[in-house]
Structure formats: C-alpha cells, structure tokens
Design a protein around this motif. Structure first.
Motif, mmCIF file in Angstrom:
data_model
loop_
_atom_site.group_PDB
_atom_site.id
_atom_site.type_symbol
_atom_site.label_atom_id
_atom_site.label_comp_id
_atom_site.label_asym_id
_atom_site.label_seq_id
_atom_site.Cartn_x
_atom_site.Cartn_y
_atom_site.Cartn_z
ATOM 1 N N HIS A 54 0.811 -1.222 0.000
ATOM 2 C CA HIS A 54 0.000 0.000 0.000
ATOM 3 C C HIS A 54 0.847 1.276 0.000
ATOM 4 O O HIS A 54 0.518 2.247 0.673
ATOM 5 C CB HIS A 54 -0.955 0.005 1.202
ATOM 6 C CG HIS A 54 -1.748 -1.246 1.350
ATOM 7 N ND1 HIS A 54 -2.749 -1.605 0.472
ATOM 8 C CD2 HIS A 54 -1.678 -2.256 2.259
ATOM 9 C CE1 HIS A 54 -3.263 -2.765 0.835
ATOM 10 N NE2 HIS A 54 -2.634 -3.193 1.903
ATOM 11 N N ASN A 89 1.230 3.084 -2.684
ATOM 12 C CA ASN A 89 0.479 3.976 -3.576
ATOM 13 C C ASN A 89 1.390 4.907 -4.389
ATOM 14 O O ASN A 89 1.080 6.086 -4.607
ATOM 15 C CB ASN A 89 -0.535 4.812 -2.780
ATOM 16 C CG ASN A 89 -1.518 3.950 -2.016
ATOM 17 O OD1 ASN A 89 -1.741 2.796 -2.372
ATOM 18 N ND2 ASN A 89 -2.098 4.493 -0.959
ATOM 19 N N ASP A 98 0.638 4.199 -9.356
ATOM 20 C CA ASP A 98 -0.717 4.082 -9.881
ATOM 21 C C ASP A 98 -0.642 3.691 -11.354
ATOM 22 O O ASP A 98 0.403 3.790 -11.992
ATOM 23 C CB ASP A 98 -1.461 5.408 -9.733
ATOM 24 C CG ASP A 98 -1.771 5.715 -8.270
ATOM 25 O OD1 ASP A 98 -1.587 4.814 -7.440
ATOM 26 O OD2 ASP A 98 -2.178 6.857 -7.982
ATOM 27 N N ALA A 129 -8.555 0.498 -10.691
ATOM 28 C CA ALA A 129 -9.035 1.332 -9.585
ATOM 29 C C ALA A 129 -7.953 2.277 -9.072
ATOM 30 O O ALA A 129 -8.258 3.243 -8.373
ATOM 31 C CB ALA A 129 -9.542 0.458 -8.440
ATOM 32 N N THR A 130 -6.684 2.013 -9.395
ATOM 33 C CA THR A 130 -5.608 2.906 -8.961
ATOM 34 C C THR A 130 -5.498 4.140 -9.853
ATOM 35 O O THR A 130 -4.730 5.048 -9.556
ATOM 36 C CB THR A 130 -4.253 2.174 -8.960
ATOM 37 O OG1 THR A 130 -3.911 1.794 -10.305
ATOM 38 C CG2 THR A 130 -4.305 0.928 -8.087
ATOM 39 N N ASP A 172 -6.430 7.593 -11.190
ATOM 40 C CA ASP A 172 -7.124 8.751 -10.632
ATOM 41 C C ASP A 172 -8.137 9.344 -11.615
ATOM 42 O O ASP A 172 -9.228 9.748 -11.225
ATOM 43 C CB ASP A 172 -6.120 9.834 -10.223
ATOM 44 C CG ASP A 172 -5.223 9.377 -9.085
ATOM 45 O OD1 ASP A 172 -5.714 8.629 -8.218
ATOM 46 O OD2 ASP A 172 -4.037 9.745 -9.073
ATOM 47 N N HIS A 188 -10.111 -0.632 -1.616
ATOM 48 C CA HIS A 188 -10.899 0.034 -2.647
ATOM 49 C C HIS A 188 -10.067 0.296 -3.908
ATOM 50 O O HIS A 188 -10.609 0.406 -5.002
ATOM 51 C CB HIS A 188 -11.469 1.355 -2.112
ATOM 52 C CG HIS A 188 -10.441 2.429 -1.922
ATOM 53 N ND1 HIS A 188 -9.622 2.497 -0.808
ATOM 54 C CD2 HIS A 188 -10.066 3.486 -2.717
ATOM 55 C CE1 HIS A 188 -8.815 3.534 -0.917
ATOM 56 N NE2 HIS A 188 -9.051 4.151 -2.055
ATOM 57 N N ARG A 189 -8.740 0.354 -3.762
ATOM 58 C CA ARG A 189 -7.860 0.567 -4.912
ATOM 59 C C ARG A 189 -7.716 -0.692 -5.768
ATOM 60 O O ARG A 189 -7.224 -0.627 -6.893
ATOM 61 C CB ARG A 189 -6.470 1.014 -4.449
ATOM 62 C CG ARG A 189 -6.394 2.465 -4.022
ATOM 63 C CD ARG A 189 -5.106 2.761 -3.260
ATOM 64 N NE ARG A 189 -3.921 2.248 -3.929
ATOM 65 C CZ ARG A 189 -3.265 2.883 -4.898
ATOM 66 N NH1 ARG A 189 -3.681 4.054 -5.305
ATOM 67 N NH2 ARG A 189 -2.197 2.359 -5.439
ATOM 68 N N LYS A 217 -13.720 -0.073 -10.703
ATOM 69 C CA LYS A 217 -14.698 0.981 -10.450
ATOM 70 C C LYS A 217 -16.079 0.544 -10.936
ATOM 71 O O LYS A 217 -16.216 -0.064 -11.986
ATOM 72 C CB LYS A 217 -14.253 2.274 -11.131
ATOM 73 C CG LYS A 217 -12.988 2.855 -10.510
ATOM 74 C CD LYS A 217 -12.538 4.126 -11.184
ATOM 75 C CE LYS A 217 -11.259 4.662 -10.527
ATOM 76 N NZ LYS A 217 -10.766 5.887 -11.172
#
Length: 563
Positions: free
Chosen positions: A304, A306, A309, A381-382, A384, A412-413, A417
């Motif tokens: 995680h 992040n 992405d 989902a990563t 933006d 959630h990432r 979506k």
C-alpha cells in the motif's frame, strides 16, 4: 540473415510483454499463489476453518469432492502450460543471447576450431554436438541450483514477497543499465582464466570446459538475460521452472553451434559483427528496464505504498519505449555504439513497431482498458482520472444495514470501479441474509495477473456487470495482502499449523482449508450460511460462460430459498 535476426529480436520482445498468463486455456492463475508458505494437505471437512472462527458451516462431502477433482484437473493443466510457457520464454531469451556481442562473433571461431582440430567432418560434428550438450548441462544445472538453494516452498512465495520483488526490481535496473553501456557485469578474471586453461586438455572434458568457458566469458552479455529468466521462472512458484527455463535458454544457444558444424557453408551467410550487435543489446536493455517496474508494482500494491498508480506505470513505460524508438532512429547514441551513417530498412520497421506500441499505450493514461496487457498493469481502480468511469455509480441496487465495510480503506484501490464488494466474509454473509442474495466469493490478490484479466475482459461485460451488481453480494478476499491483523485476531491455523497474523494469510488459509485450492482467481457462490451452491470456477475469459456460472448460482439459491 541480419534482417531476420533483428526482426526476431523485436518479435520476441512483444511476445514476452503479455506473456504473464495470457493463454486462453489457462483456467487458474498459479502466479498469485499463497504467499506465506502454507503447506497443503487433503481436506477432510471444513471444520478446520470453523475452528479458526472463519466459517461456521461445513461444506458437504460431495461438494468438497467435486471441488477437489475439478481443482486437481485444472491446476495440473495450468502447471503444464506454465512450464511450456517458461520453456518458450527460455528459447526466446536464448535466441536473443545469440545476438549478443559476446556470443555472436564466437560462432564462426568455435565451429572453425572444431572443423580444423577434428580432421574430419563427422568427428567435427560429433564434437560440436558434445559442445552443445555441455552448454545445456551447464545452464540446466544452474537452474537446478536455484531450486535447491531456495526450495519449492520459497519459490512459491517469491511472487508476492516484498523483499524479493524489491531485490528483483533493483537487479533488473542494474541489468538494464549494463546493457545500455553504463558498465559491464563480469566474473573474476582469475576464475575465468583457470576454467579456460582446462579447456586445452582435449577429449570430452576439454570440450566441456570449452563450453564452460563460453558461459563465463559471455556472462557480461548473457548474465542479465539469465538473471531475468531465472527471476521470472522462480517467481512462478513451480519447482521445475528455473531448470525448464534454463533448458530452453541453453537449447536455443546450442542449436547454432551444432547447425553450423553440420553445414559449415552456412557460416558464409552470417552477417558480419558490427554496431548492430550493440543495438540489439541496447534494445534488450530498454526491455529489462520496462520489466523491472512490474516487480516494483508488485511491492507497491502489496504494501500500500500507492506510488505506482496505473497512469504512473503507463507513463514510465511510454517514456521507456519512446526512447527506444528514438534510439532506433539514431537520435540517441550510447557510449559503446558505433556511428550510424544511415538507417537500414529493418531498423525503420522496428522503429515503426515500437512507436505503434507507444501510441497504443497512450490512451491508457485516460482509462483505455488496454486489454492485451491489462493483466500486466496495476488495477484500474488505482487510476485517478478514468474517462470510462466518470459517470459510473459505485452504489449497489440494495443497501445493507452495514454502514462501514471492514478493510474498505485498504482494498478500494483493488476493486474495479463500479463495484462495491465486501472485504470480510462474515459481513458478506450478514448482508446476504438481509438482502436475500447469494454471496459471490472472489479469491483475488494484488499481484494476480489473471484476476486483472478477468476484471478487465469479463467483469467489464455489461451483462456480467449487471448480474454482479444486482443479483449477488460480492465478497472480495485478498490472499496476498501484508496488512497486520489486530493482535486479538491472531491465531494458529488448525489446517496449516502456522500462525495467521495478516489479512492475506487469513483468507489464503480460509481458501485452502475450505476449498482445497491456493490459486487465484477462484469464484465460489455460497448461501447466507456459507454452503456452496454450485461448483467453484477459476478464470474463464468467455463472458458467456461466466454468465452461465452466475445464473446457475442464482437459480440454486432461489431453489434452496423456496424449499
């Protein structure tokens, strides 16, 4: 001949890029297997899981039997395909190695040596074949040493282990820099000279040490290729992977020596050594750098961070391959490159292919699915900014009384979506009771390539998406997550006898104990009490088949409810 060799190199590059389990026939993904060294035994019942407080209801014996038989067959097929894929990748790397500046010039020298020293063609052919077999023995032995050094259990954990993935990332960056001319990776000269001296003894041992000398002397060129291949083969978690990969590599390397010994006249058709060999090396250097970021992405997702992405990952790839195309056009020159007075036709064709690849990647920056490589990229989902999902609702048709979904802030990432699953099985069962819907368990992982392929190629189908959102309570259980569980939730598995202290270990133990499987994705439809309604399913890239699976689960749930 020179043109053909150059074209084969780029073809190998594009074959290798989507090679992460892209076979349609593979139904389960063994690359994202259990990350925490669990040992699997026969499943007698689901009581082991119940004892750990994960599931409360047992699965029927007949259902478990069906699951075991189905999983055994599918997993066996997946392993065979994986080994073949590893062998083919080894072949491609071996053919690429032939074009390296450290090996290609050795072809006529070595074959001429055998022809002159043997005195007759038949004897020369025999010695060349022994030479080729020696090359195969040396490299296969290297592959076996990797397996022995790490062991099958450790190899099985490499695909999601943060330390190993970070190490592989740094190693591939070093290999890429070496191919680009920053430095040369060489073995100690004293050791190389000692082995080379033994090649003068003659006889079978002399030929063997000649092959050993070739392997050592050419290490500056082949080392990065061998390292990349071993990393990829080992991370697949198959005991024979490194040895099979090295067999393919050495087999391709040995072919030209035996072939030119049989037909010495073919040596005249070989292109002359020159700057084009360095160009092949640089192209492979760019590819090494591109592959390196896949390993960094594995670490980034599992822990995680992040950092990488989807759009960042794509931006790096676009930059790398754009620079490769500019290099092929002669606009960039590295330290070991010779002057390029004009562009050859093959070089222009290669540049066109590379720039076409770059243009294909660019729309992915705004959410294009890029289905051909979707399994290789970070989850959508990563991303933006995604034009495909600007108007997508992430709310379900029905709402449970559960207002706070456990682990949602972590996962959630990972979820595509438009979907809103639960990440805890107990919460999913509770929602199932409230809403009167079956539970679709999705055993998935951050680094599961086939999971990403299913999500991008199957879940994106409107009919599949409608069923998932309206007819099921989705439970997405991530088996390779490294997040520590609260101390009061730690336990020792009654199934594996090992301590369970992370979210990933919890769900991988649940999957193994209940369904006798450690491969992802695995989809299981259960009722509100956790009873399996229809036989589970792995990756199936035909939306129509997945729709049948979902409809059968929904029908079984309705039948059970009405009884």
């Amino acid at each position: 001949m020179k043109k053909v060799l150059l074209l084969l190199t780029l073809a190998a590059m594009f074959i290798a890029l989507p090679a992460s389990k892209s076979f349609a026939g593979i139904t389960q993904d063994t690359t994202a297997s259990v990350p925490d060294d669990i040992q699997f035994t026969e499943v007698g019942s689901a009581q082991d899981s119940a004892a750990n407080g994960i599931v409360k209801d047992s699965v029927s014996e007949d259902t478990v039997k069906k699951v075991v038989e189905t999983k055994s067959l599918k997993t066996a097929n997946a392993e065979k395909l994986t080994l073949w894929q590893t062998f083919i990748k080894g072949l491609l790397f071996g053919f690429a190695a032939i074009l390296m500046p450290c090996i290609f010039p050795m072809l006529p020298l070595t074959v001429s040596f055998f022809t002159k020293k043997a005195g007759s063609k038949s004897k020369a052919v025999g010695q060349a074949i022994i030479y080729g077999l020696s090359i195969i023995i040396i490299y296969v032995a290297l592959g076996m040493l990797v397996t022995i050094a790490f062991g099958s259990d450790a190899l099985n954990a490499l695909s999601t282990n943060g330390i190993f993935n970070a190490f592989f990332f740094l190693m591939l960056v070093v290999f890429g820099a070496s191919f680009l001319g920053a430095f040369e990776i060489t073995l100690p000269s004293a050791f190389v000279n000692k082995i080379d001296a033994k090649s003068d003894k003659g006889g079978l041992m002399g030929i063997f040490f000649m092959a050993f000398s070739l392997a050592l002397v050419s290490f500056s060129c082949t080392g990065p290729l061998i390292g990349t291949l071993l990393v990829d083969a080992a991370s697949k978690g198959d005991r024979l992977g490194p040895a099979v990969g090295m067999f393919g590599f050495s087999f391709a390397l040995a072919i030209p020596f035996a072939l030119f010994a049989l037909f010495p006249s073919l040596l005249k058709s070989l292109p002359k050594s020159g700057g084009w060999l360095n160009s092949v090396k640089v192209v492979l250097g760019f590819i090494e750098l591109a592959f390196a970021f896949k390993f960094l992405s594995n670490v980034d997702l599992a822990y995680h961070w992040n950092l990488l992405d989807r759009e960042i990952f794509l931006a790096i790839w676009i930059a790398i391959f754009a620079l490769m195309g500019i290099y092929l056009l002669g606009k960039i020159k590295f330290s070991h490159d010779s002057d390029l007075p004009y562009l050859s036709v093959p070089r222009i064709f290669l540049a066109i292919l590379v720039f076409a690849w770059v243009i294909y990647l660019i729309p992915g920056m705004w959410g294009a699915p890029l289905k051909s490589i979707s399994a290789f990229l970070p989850p959508t989902a990563t991303q933006d900014f995604d034009l495909n999902n600007l108007n997508t609702s992430t709310t379900s048709v029905d709402k449970s009384v559960i207002t706070e979904k456990k682990y949602a802030e972590l996962f959630h990432r990972l979820t595509p979506k438009g979907f809103d699953p639960y990440y805890d099985f107990e919460q999913a069962k509770q929602a199932s009771k409230e809403l009167g819907k079956p539970v679709l368990i999705d055993f998935t992982g951050w680094n599961c390539v086939n999971c990403r392929k299913m999500e991008n190629n199957v879940w994106s189908n409107p009919e599949v998406a409608k069923r998932l959102k309206n007819d099921f309570v989705m439970a997405e259980l991530v088996v390779d997550d490294k997040t520590e569980l609260p101390v009061d939730e730690h336990y020792v598995s009654a199934f594996s006898k090992k301590k369970i202290n992370t979210i990933g270990k919890k769900w991988s133990d649940f999957q193994a104990a209940t369904f006798n499987s450690n491969s992802q994705p695995q989809y299981v439809i259960v009722d509100s009490d956790g009873n399996v309604l229809v036989p589970p399913q792995g990756a199936d890239y035909e939306p129509a088949n997945y729709i049948k699976f979902l409809d059968s689960g929904k029908a079984a749930f309705k039948k059970q409810t009405n009884e």
